[in-house]
Design a protein around this motif. Structure first.
Motif, short mmCIF file in Angstrom:
data_model
loop_
_atom_site.label_atom_id
_atom_site.label_comp_id
_atom_site.label_asym_id
_atom_site.label_seq_id
_atom_site.Cartn_x
_atom_site.Cartn_y
_atom_site.Cartn_z
N LEU A 174 0.83 -1.20 0.00
CA LEU A 174 0.00 0.00 0.00
C LEU A 174 0.86 1.25 0.00
O LEU A 174 0.55 2.24 -0.68
N VAL A 175 1.97 1.22 0.73
CA VAL A 175 2.88 2.37 0.75
C VAL A 175 3.39 2.67 -0.66
O VAL A 175 3.40 3.84 -1.10
N LEU A 176 3.79 1.65 -1.41
CA LEU A 176 4.31 1.89 -2.75
C LEU A 176 3.20 2.28 -3.72
O LEU A 176 3.46 3.01 -4.69
N ARG A 177 1.99 1.84 -3.50
CA ARG A 177 0.88 2.38 -4.31
C ARG A 177 0.74 3.88 -4.09
O ARG A 177 0.60 4.65 -5.03
N ARG A 178 0.77 4.30 -2.82
CA ARG A 178 0.67 5.74 -2.51
C ARG A 178 1.87 6.50 -3.08
O ARG A 178 1.71 7.61 -3.60
N LEU A 179 3.05 5.92 -2.99
CA LEU A 179 4.23 6.58 -3.54
C LEU A 179 4.12 6.68 -5.06
O LEU A 179 4.47 7.71 -5.65
N ARG A 180 3.61 5.62 -5.70
CA ARG A 180 3.42 5.68 -7.15
C ARG A 180 2.49 6.82 -7.54
O ARG A 180 2.75 7.57 -8.49
N GLU A 181 1.40 6.98 -6.80
CA GLU A 181 0.46 8.05 -7.09
C GLU A 181 1.10 9.42 -6.93
O GLU A 181 0.88 10.34 -7.75
N ALA A 182 1.92 9.57 -5.90
CA ALA A 182 2.62 10.85 -5.69
C ALA A 182 3.62 11.11 -6.81
O ALA A 182 3.76 12.26 -7.29
N LEU A 183 4.32 10.06 -7.24
CA LEU A 183 5.30 10.23 -8.31
C LEU A 183 4.62 10.51 -9.65
O LEU A 183 5.18 11.23 -10.50
N GLU A 184 3.44 9.97 -9.85
CA GLU A 184 2.71 10.29 -11.08
C GLU A 184 2.38 11.79 -11.14
O GLU A 184 2.45 12.41 -12.21
N ASP A 227 4.30 7.04 5.42
CA ASP A 227 5.51 6.36 4.94
C ASP A 227 5.83 6.74 3.50
O ASP A 227 6.99 6.93 3.14
N ALA A 228 4.78 6.84 2.65
CA ALA A 228 5.01 7.25 1.27
C ALA A 228 5.57 8.66 1.20
O ALA A 228 6.48 8.95 0.40
N SER A 229 5.06 9.55 2.04
CA SER A 229 5.58 10.92 2.08
C SER A 229 7.03 10.94 2.53
O SER A 229 7.84 11.72 2.01
N ALA A 230 7.37 10.09 3.49
CA ALA A 230 8.75 10.02 3.97
C ALA A 230 9.68 9.55 2.85
O ALA A 230 10.77 10.09 2.66
N LEU A 231 9.25 8.52 2.10
CA LEU A 231 10.08 8.04 0.99
C LEU A 231 10.21 9.09 -0.11
O LEU A 231 11.27 9.24 -0.72
N LEU A 232 9.14 9.84 -0.36
CA LEU A 232 9.21 10.90 -1.37
C LEU A 232 10.19 11.99 -0.95
O LEU A 232 10.98 12.48 -1.78
N ARG A 233 10.18 12.35 0.32
CA ARG A 233 11.15 13.35 0.80
C ARG A 233 12.58 12.83 0.68
O ARG A 233 13.49 13.56 0.31
N PHE A 234 12.77 11.55 0.97
CA PHE A 234 14.09 10.94 0.82
C PHE A 234 14.55 10.99 -0.62
O PHE A 234 15.70 11.37 -0.92
N LEU A 235 13.68 10.62 -1.56
CA LEU A 235 14.03 10.65 -2.98
C LEU A 235 14.31 12.07 -3.45
O LEU A 235 15.19 12.31 -4.29
N THR A 236 13.58 13.03 -2.91
CA THR A 236 13.81 14.44 -3.26
C THR A 236 15.18 14.89 -2.76
O THR A 236 15.95 15.51 -3.49
N ARG A 237 15.48 14.54 -1.52
CA ARG A 237 16.77 14.93 -0.95
C ARG A 237 17.92 14.28 -1.72
O ARG A 237 19.01 14.88 -1.84
N ARG A 238 17.70 13.11 -2.26
CA ARG A 238 18.75 12.39 -2.99
C ARG A 238 18.84 12.79 -4.47
O ARG A 238 19.58 12.19 -5.22
N GLY A 239 18.06 13.79 -4.87
CA GLY A 239 18.20 14.34 -6.21
C GLY A 239 17.45 13.61 -7.30
O GLY A 239 17.70 13.83 -8.48
N LEU A 240 16.48 12.76 -6.93
CA LEU A 240 15.70 12.03 -7.94
C LEU A 240 14.42 12.77 -8.31
O LEU A 240 13.85 12.52 -9.37
N VAL A 241 13.96 13.64 -7.42
CA VAL A 241 12.71 14.37 -7.62
C VAL A 241 12.94 15.83 -7.28
O VAL A 241 13.63 16.14 -6.30
N ALA A 242 12.36 16.71 -8.06
CA ALA A 242 12.47 18.15 -7.78
C ALA A 242 11.51 18.53 -6.65
O ALA A 242 10.44 17.94 -6.50
N GLY A 243 11.90 19.52 -5.86
CA GLY A 243 11.03 19.99 -4.80
C GLY A 243 11.80 20.29 -3.53
O GLY A 243 13.02 20.13 -3.46
#
Length: 379
Positions: free
Chosen positions: A54-64, A262-278
């Motif tokens: 479920l966490v990765l479904r939510r993360l997928r939706e955020a990344l979309e 948890d999905a928001s936490a992973l998105l912030r991690f990916l952003t900090r690591r330069g994979l996502v803008a924001g």
């Protein structure tokens, strides 16, 4: 208006096995293939460990949503349901997703030794440029994994997952424990680099190991770089993969609130690591220290009987504390299960029946326990 980032849904077919057919593995790829950094994140390798899906479904939706605004900077591969074989296995009304019922193989063991696969191929090609060495090694990894000839559906699944992860900068394998607080397993070499991941997820234990035994998925990806550094000590070889197993609390603890957080936490991690803008914000304060996996006590029952816990999840315990009693239901004296180290009780077993030798809990200690040798994970 920004140009949307590429988003591709890919499927990987699995052959029938023993008269059973399986749905394909579905992967979502965000960003341009080959862009850097690359992150690979999967859930459900132990198919009865449910919250990560479920966490990765939510993360997928955020990344979309990010992709629609053109904000994917690297390449992100998500596999929310990475083990269709395990999801097909039921018994007595329950999923039995930890091991392959046809062969009794643990789905999270026995991944290829990447160092052994590529060592001969890269020998003589490595030079003094560390970044170029990484490129050469990653190319060899993909080529050698692609050449693996799987014998059955289980090995076909392993190959599909490993081929996509083996050249990644970040590999996260999302699991859940039986009844636990959120915790991480990662390589000693990855600490403190992984501190932001642990802090974002609000981890309550971080267990470090160079080799835990059994070649689990995340370790097979990350530890290969340590082995290659040892194999070519005269060449600069970076630790080019941050890999970790993320244990999202308890197997059956699936909630919309936890999944969003948890999905928001992973998105912030990916952003900090330069994979996502924001804007990722400041790194939260980490509420635990990282300690060797060999310092983690596995609480083993000395007898058969009912488990009556005397300590709660998250309790700080001291050596000699009674953490549980094993009570024979037909009479007789209970057996005590004692803490053998100072630390935090971060995992217990949700089925309150034990037999001799059964692991019924885990304590994250600070000092290495001499008895903890060989395979360090629970099979």
């Amino acid at each position: 208006m920004s140009t949307p980032s590429p988003v591709n849904r890919e499927t990987h077919e699995l052959p029938s096995s023993g008269g059973k057919s399986y749905p394909p593995i579905e992967m979502w790829r965000f960003g341009e293939p080959g862009a850097r950094p690359k992150a690979y994140i999967q859930a459900g390798l132990h198919a009865d460990e449910l919250p990560g899906m479920l966490v990765l479904r939510r993360l997928r939706e955020a990344l979309e949503e990010k992709a629609a605004r053109g904000e994917i900077l690297g390449e992100i591969v998500l596999v929310p349901v990475c083990n269709p074989i395990g999801l097909s296995q039921t018994k007595g009304g329950y999923l039995v997703g930890r091991v392959d019922e046809a062969t009794d193989r643990n789905f999270n063991r026995g991944y290829p030794d990447l160092c052994a696969l590529v060592q001969e191929k890269v020998s003589g090609k490595l030079g003094d440029d560390a970044d170029e060495n990484v490129r050469i090694i990653r190319k060899a990894m993909r080529k050698k994994v692609a050449a693996i000839e799987p014998a059955d559906a289980y090995e076909t699944m392993q190959k599909a997952l490993f081929l996509e992860s083996c050249d990644s900068d970040i590999v996260l394998d999302v699991h859940a424990d039986n009844e636990a607080q959120l915790h991480l397993y990662t390589g000693t070499v990855n600490w403190p680099d992984a501190k932001d991941l642990a802090a974002e997820l609000d981890a309550r234990a971080v267990l470090l190991s160079d080799e835990s035994g059994g070649e689990p998925f995340d370790e097979s990806n990350g530890h290969a770089w340590v082995k290659l550094g040892a194999a070519f000590p005269d060449k600069p070889i970076l630790q080019a993969c941050l890999s970790a197993t993320v244990e999202l609390r308890s197997n059956n603890s699936v909630s919309a609130e936890d999944a969003r957080r948890d999905a928001s936490a992973l998105l912030r991690f990916l952003t900090r690591r330069g994979l996502v803008a924001g804007e990722e914000g400041a790194v939260p304060r980490l509420l635990c220290d990282a300690h060797p996996l060999r310092a983690m006590q596995q609480l083993r029952s000395p007898a058969e009987g009912l488990i009556v816990y005397k300590a709660r999840l998250g309790d700080t315990v001291r050596t000699g504390d009674v953490l549980a009693e094993i009570v024979p239901p037909l009479g007789g004296e209970p057996s005590e299960v004692l803490a053998e180290t100072d630390g935090v009780l971060f995992a217990r077993h949700d089925q309150r029946w034990a037999w001799e030798g059964k692991v019924i809990g885990k304590v994250a200690g600070r000092e290495v326990l001499e008895a903890r040798k060989g395979k360090l994970l629970t099979d």
